[in-house]
Design an enzyme around this catalytic site. Sequence first.
Site, PDB file in Angstrom:
ATOM      1  N   LYS A  93      25.527  47.054  42.307  1.00  0.00           N
ATOM      2  CA  LYS A  93      25.364  48.245  41.447  1.00  0.00           C
ATOM      3  C   LYS A  93      24.520  47.902  40.223  1.00  0.00           C
ATOM      4  CE  LYS A  93      29.779  49.717  43.190  1.00  0.00           C
ATOM      5  NZ  LYS A  93      31.230  49.601  43.012  1.00  0.00           N
ATOM      6  N   LYS A  98      35.258  43.683  36.255  1.00  0.00           N
ATOM      7  CA  LYS A  98      35.859  43.513  37.578  1.00  0.00           C
ATOM      8  C   LYS A  98      37.341  43.228  37.350  1.00  0.00           C
ATOM      9  CE  LYS A  98      32.778  40.309  38.308  1.00  0.00           C
ATOM     10  NZ  LYS A  98      32.205  40.676  39.586  1.00  0.00           N
ATOM     11  N   ARG A  99      38.141  43.194  38.408  1.00  0.00           N
ATOM     12  CA  ARG A  99      39.546  42.846  38.233  1.00  0.00           C
ATOM     13  C   ARG A  99      39.662  41.487  37.533  1.00  0.00           C
ATOM     14  NH1 ARG A  99      43.630  46.206  40.671  1.00  0.00           N
ATOM     15  NH2 ARG A  99      45.064  44.622  39.919  1.00  0.00           N
ATOM     16  N   LYS A 126      37.531  34.798  39.339  1.00  0.00           N
ATOM     17  CA  LYS A 126      36.353  35.516  38.846  1.00  0.00           C
ATOM     18  C   LYS A 126      35.860  34.945  37.514  1.00  0.00           C
ATOM     19  CE  LYS A 126      37.648  39.780  41.299  1.00  0.00           C
ATOM     20  NZ  LYS A 126      36.489  40.142  42.123  1.00  0.00           N
ATOM     21  N   HIS A 172      38.334  40.309  54.217  1.00  0.00           N
ATOM     22  CA  HIS A 172      37.837  40.502  52.850  1.00  0.00           C
ATOM     23  C   HIS A 172      38.081  39.338  51.909  1.00  0.00           C
ATOM     24  CE1 HIS A 172      36.366  44.681  52.651  1.00  0.00           C
ATOM     25  NE2 HIS A 172      37.227  44.911  53.617  1.00  0.00           N
ATOM     26  N   THR A 223      30.571  43.846  45.084  1.00  0.00           N
ATOM     27  CA  THR A 223      29.703  45.027  45.210  1.00  0.00           C
ATOM     28  C   THR A 223      29.241  45.499  43.832  1.00  0.00           C
ATOM     29  OG1 THR A 223      31.751  46.293  45.447  1.00  0.00           O
ATOM     30  CG2 THR A 223      30.464  45.936  47.445  1.00  0.00           C
TER      31      THR A 223
END
Length: 809
Positions: free
Chosen positions: A647, A535-536, A541, A378, A643
């Site tokens: 969405k 998101k986290r 990110k 992952h 993911t």
Amino acid sequence: MAKPLTDSEKRKQISVRGIAGLGDVAEVRKSFNRHLHFTLVKDRNVATPRDYFFALAHTVRDHLVGRWIRTQQHYYERDPKRIYYLSLEFYMGRTLQNTMVNLGLQNACDEAIYQLGLDLEELEEIEEDAGLGNGGLGRLAACFLDSMATLGLAAYGYGIRYEFGIFNQKIVNGWQVEEADDWLRYGNPWEKARPEYMLPVHFYGRVEHTPEGVRWLDTQVVLAMPYDTPVPGYKNNTVNTMRLWSAKAPNDFKLHDFNVGGYIEAVLDRNLAENISRVLYPNDNFFEGKELRLKQEYFVVAATLQDIIRRFKSSKFGCRDPVRTCFETFPDKVAIQLNDTHPALAIPELMRILVDVEKVDWDKAWEITKKTCAYTNHTVLPEALERWPVSMFEKLLPRHLDIIYAINQRHLDHVAALFPGDVDRLRRMSVIEEGDCKRINMAHLCVIGTHAVNGVARIHSEIVKQSVFKDFYELEPEKFQNKTNGITPRRWLLLCNPGLADTIVEENKLKFSAFLEKEYKVKINPSSMFDVHVKRIHEYKRQLLNCLHVVTLYNRIKKDPARPFVPRTVMIGGKAAPGYHMAKMIIKLVTSIGDVVNHDPVVGDRLKVIFLENYRVSLAEKVIPAADLSQQISTAGTEASGTGNMKFMLNGALTIGTMDGANVEMAEEAGAENLFIFGLRVEDVEALDQKGYHAREYYDRLPELRQAVDQISSGFFSPKEPDCFKDVVNMLLNHDRFKVFADYEAYMACQAQVDQLYRNPKEWTKKVIKNIACSGKFSSDRTITEYARDIWGVEPSDLQIPPPNLPKD
């Protein structure tokens, strides 16, 4: 602007009785009233909203139980190959609405609840999220369970029933504060305790070699109590099982050696054993080498493998007597999927059982283990890879350390035979990393001990082969695969966005604007662009890149207020791991920028910045359908898949993103011209690393960037604490691994294109429709079909099991 109709107001305008079927409605009402009657205790005749929720949950559960029993009987009669999905995280969210959708009960429940003078949406809001995961990895596991049931696979999810899931996030003076997530406080209507299947798990002790074989002696025992949750497929009457283990101390725990007066202390010490399932470790993409975490990893694996072997041996419904004694056929009947390295101990544990307990010879046991297990990788971030100290293993799992050494020795002998004299290769490929602290590289163990290794998006799977596991790929190229992630369209479209076919997004935006005004006391312009980044919180990110864009927009408005601007409501949300200083600073920066921007009269409603507190599955179900723009802006080569991106695509938001993770395949499916793609590609990032990344070059060259950075640095957004963001600026200028400044210019230009298109609603909508129409690939049904065929060796089934009210034949 007219206020959006609430669901109950809409219900008054039109009844769904015709859709629901009067019989179903009457039955739901009757069942609901019966459950409500038994919910209310004798001395309390007034029902609370929570009583109503539990009555409805038990009503819906009644429809599951018969299907659940029948499904399991069906599997025992057919004896198919069973799939075991092992994960330390299952981020399930709420269960009520998803179950109603999958059983086709939503309209009947909606109508029955309406007839009883209640509001279904209000009851749904009472349910606690089951937050037994951190983010993508745990939510993926939940989507996979839904798809495996929908595709008729005999599949079981196995994990830990954490008493406390991912913490609840409170924002206090702009800072994240964590609160324990006591999600079981009021009970969980969906689970069934199964004490009859309780199993022992051993820790510590010593290893003894005898002529009869190896024995692991003088261990401490903890009991694993299973709790089963039904997992319904979509309208096919299949109900699979998620089995989560809870730790229990045995009754004689520490009591056999207590002396007079030590009894109370000995009983209190039971907590030490039961702490194993107390709390989810809240790190996403970061390895924390704590002994309790290693205990959790072994606990779930040891209990699960005993369960798998019991089921393999008996394979008759309700039967515990062994039918099979030979393990030759084990890989034909059992597939074990390791969701990242967290359940990697399944490999040495299966070897221990086969060799020490079942007396299978080593080579045969190794062949069985490899054929049975498969591994999903992952992440490629080095700080996320699990590397356990050998000393910890020596103490906690001495037999497993022996087995890992033996596995590694045979592996290195094989490599040495193929590459004689290549000592460096042996060092790189060893499971044991030498150094000041000897460590076990769990990813290497997973690659060696499985028959299939997959990444979770095409670009990620290539990186896995070309860098992280390059040596292993050269050794066994046929082992490496790609399985691009997916999401379940039931929860992420049917459930959270039933009105998509109507006026796309408009109603969702009005509804979410009302929610934001109520929760945050900020007046929202519902016709502004809803720009969402959820998101986290993690440096890779790049929430900081988004912050720089917001500050630059703010400066442009202040510089030339008369210029026409596309109004934006920028929403950033996500949790920071409690020990992750920089992530917490990023949250403080977002809230501080919001404090300045949202109260500046010159800006008005043209720009608003909101930090969405306590982002979780149930909040995602509200914000995703309301979004116009989806931010997926990680540095190329760092986000394995993502993911959330899928969405948003499915729900009609356009993506601004880098060529990273599944963004690459989204652009391929919908056409790159229908996404806003910007920034460095993977090869550009590598080239910049070779050359050397110097953030100051961008800072010196780009005036708007320099202004934004200087404002953050000088305390413009933190006047009471001028030095508050010195650490953030220092990181960006001097040691930014994720190259925020290198993508700033391209990002700003791309955001200008976003504005331009948003001014043309017709063209924007064309791109939205194209995205929705091309999102089919990103269904987890497709992902699971590929796992089933390419890794597990089973075929999905569209066979409908007859419902409980009909005979089986």
